[in-house]
Scaffold this motif. Sequence first.
Motif, short mmCIF file in Angstrom:
data_model
loop_
_atom_site.label_atom_id
_atom_site.label_comp_id
_atom_site.label_asym_id
_atom_site.label_seq_id
_atom_site.Cartn_x
_atom_site.Cartn_y
_atom_site.Cartn_z
N LEU A 24 0.83 -1.20 0.00
CA LEU A 24 0.00 0.00 0.00
C LEU A 24 0.87 1.26 0.00
N ILE A 25 1.87 1.30 0.86
CA ILE A 25 2.73 2.48 0.94
C ILE A 25 3.53 2.65 -0.33
N ARG A 26 4.05 1.55 -0.87
CA ARG A 26 4.78 1.65 -2.15
C ARG A 26 3.88 2.22 -3.25
N ASP A 27 2.65 1.73 -3.31
CA ASP A 27 1.74 2.18 -4.37
C ASP A 27 1.43 3.66 -4.24
N ILE A 28 1.15 4.12 -3.03
CA ILE A 28 0.77 5.52 -2.85
C ILE A 28 1.95 6.44 -3.14
N ASN A 62 -13.23 5.05 -5.98
CA ASN A 62 -12.90 4.57 -7.32
C ASN A 62 -11.49 5.06 -7.60
N GLY A 63 -10.52 4.17 -7.38
CA GLY A 63 -9.14 4.62 -7.40
C GLY A 63 -8.88 5.47 -6.17
N LEU A 64 -8.53 6.73 -6.37
CA LEU A 64 -8.30 7.65 -5.27
C LEU A 64 -9.41 8.68 -5.13
N ALA A 97 -5.72 8.61 5.27
CA ALA A 97 -5.22 9.74 4.48
C ALA A 97 -5.77 9.70 3.06
N ILE A 98 -5.85 8.51 2.48
CA ILE A 98 -6.43 8.37 1.13
C ILE A 98 -7.87 8.86 1.12
N LEU A 99 -8.64 8.43 2.13
CA LEU A 99 -10.06 8.80 2.18
C LEU A 99 -10.23 10.28 2.50
N ALA A 100 -9.44 10.80 3.45
CA ALA A 100 -9.53 12.22 3.79
C ALA A 100 -9.20 13.09 2.58
#
Length: 319
Positions: free
Chosen positions: A46-50, A311-313, A231-234
């Motif tokens: 997850l961290i690598r992807d972000i 949907n994605g980010l 953080a992604i959702l916020a």
Amino acid sequence: MTINAHIRGDGVAARCCAHLLHRVSCERTSRTRIPVIMLSDAAQRLIRDIFQQDHLFRDLPHIRKRIVAWGPDATPVELDHSAVIVSEEALLSSLGIEGDVSGDADWTICAAPPLPAATKEHRFGTRMAMPIRVKLKAIGDACWIESVEDGWLFLNSGWLIAVGGRPEELLGKSRVVQEQIDSFDSGAVYFPASPRMVTPLGGDGWICCGTAAMAFDPLCGDGTAHAVREAILASAVIRAVARGEEPGPLLAHYEARLTAGFERHLAHCLQFYSSGGSGPWWRAQAESVEEGLEWCRRRMQDHGRFRYRLNGLELEAIG
């Protein structure tokens, strides 16, 4: 679509928000860093992807098995495991921090205290944890988890975390962990180990994220990965408002999603605290977790069904 955000904090959630939103100013904090974090394979991906850094975590110490002695007189069980060990300081250094935007902010992301006056903290339990450096009798690729009469111990190649009492006291009651240790330093720093969550999680131009929003019990639940997901959702909420969506329903969805995640974590915790021991300490911990679960259930009834999905980010309305 231009968004100016001010981020209070510089932990994992804050750095993830800064990376995703780009136009930000960052307010660093001086809190004590956690000396040891275990990152599962899923958390690493997850961290690598972000952060789009494929090289992250490749050279870190790897844990390949977990040895668990849980419950009164339990026989140790060896389980396959896959995770890396890293200090919070090293993790944050690898992620960096972006943002040097001046001017008025459209949003304040509260990833560290102080929080808005409207918030209230809900803590379920009072247990504390103390990490100490240790030297093992033999270096390997295992970690150990053991419950004792009034607490529990987690050991890896460089650190011991004791929850419920001082490390030397709990080690005196250990049958498994103490046998692995050659020597250890004296402890000096405690940190809270009970789950907590604040409400509300957002308001007019502000949103709470990371450990400022909620904290997990270190016994179970990947708090670092959850901080990234928060953080992604916020960030998605903030971008959706910038596109013209109403903030009220988006913030309600954010709180509902985080409450659901907190409830899942507490349910996992209850399995461990209900089986780790039968004495007063263990009963008190299980009761505090049950109180948290009931609190979550009441709040989820008020939230109703989820109104958006990622949907994605980006967030999109359901139905």
